[in-house]
Write a protein that holds these residues in place. Structure first.
Motif: not given
Length: 186
Positions: A90-95, A63-64, A68-79
Motif C-alpha cells: 500500500v502506498n502513503r496515500k492509501w494509508e 529501477n526499484q 518506489s518514488d512513482v508509487i509513493e509520491h503520486n496523488g493516487a491511492v495504490i495497493c
C-alpha cells in the motif's frame, strides 16, 4: 586474503577490483584456498569478472527506486494484493485514506480491515479481475478517515513468471467532489 589463507580458511566470492592491462578497473569475484600437492602447499584460486552483474544490480536498484518514488509520491491511492486477497503493498496515500499503517495492513485481507459490505465490494471486483484477466474500472465507496469517499478504481491483473495471474493492483482516484457536484446539478 593472505591472512585468511595462512590461517587455513578459504576465501569465497570476495569482490576485488583488478586493474586490467589497458589501465581500466574491473570488479571480480575472487575465491581461493590452499591445497597440498606433491611439490608442497599451493594456492588454488578463481577470478570471475562480475562487471556486467554489478551493472545489472545497479540498474535494478535504480529501477526499484524509481518505481518506489512513482508509487509513493503520486496523488493516487495504490495497493497490491495477492490472489487470495492479502495486501502486499500500500502506498502513503492509501494509508492516509484508510487511516491504517502498512504494518497494520500487510498480509491482511479486506475482510480483516473493512466492514462486510465494503470488503465484499472490493473482493468481488478483485475476483472479476482475477477470473477475466482483464483491466476493470469501477466506482468503489470507502468509509475513510474523512467520511464516505467515492473512488474510480482501476484494477488490473499482476502476472507471475509463468504468465498466470498472481495478484491484483488497484489504483484509485478520489471523485467524491465530482459526484457531489453532479448531484447538485441534477
Amino acid at each position: 586474503v593472505v591472512r585468511s589463507l595462512t590461517a587455513g580458511n578459504p576465501v569465497e566470492g570476495k569482490e576485488i577490483e583488478f586493474r586490467m592491462r589497458g589501465g581500466e578497473l574491473t570488479t571480480c569475484s575472487f575465491s581461493a584456498q590452499t591445497i597440498q600437492l606433491d611439490q608442497g602447499p599451493c594456492i588454488l584460486s578463481c577470478v570471475e569478472n562480475i562487471d556486467s552483474r554489478k551493472r545489472m544490480e545497479n540498474e535494478l536498484r535504480q529501477n526499484q527506486s524509481f518505481l518506489s518514488d512513482v508509487i509513493e509520491h503520486n496523488g493516487a491511492v495504490i495497493c497490491v494484493k495477492d490472489i487470495a486477497g492479502g495486501y502486499k503493498l500500500v502506498n502513503r496515500k492509501w494509508e492516509e485514506a484508510v487511516g491504517k499503517t502498512r504494518d497494520q495492513v500487510l498480509g491482511k485481507t479486506d475482510e480483516d480491515l473493512f466492514p462486510p459490505a465494503e470488503a465484499n465490494q472490493f473482493r468481488q471486483n478483485d475476483l472479476e479481475v482475477i477470473n477475466t484477466e482483464l483491466v476493470i474500472e469501477k466506482e468503489e465507496i470507502l468509509q475513510s478517515t474523512e467520511g464516505s469517499r467515492t473512488y474510480i478504481s482501476i484494477k488490473f491483473p499482476l502476472r507471475t513468471e509463468n504468465g498466470t495471474v498472481g495478484g491484483v493492483c488497484g489504483i484509485f482516484t478520489d471523485i467524491t467532489e465530482r459526484k457531489k457536484n453532479e448531484e447538485r446539478i441534477r
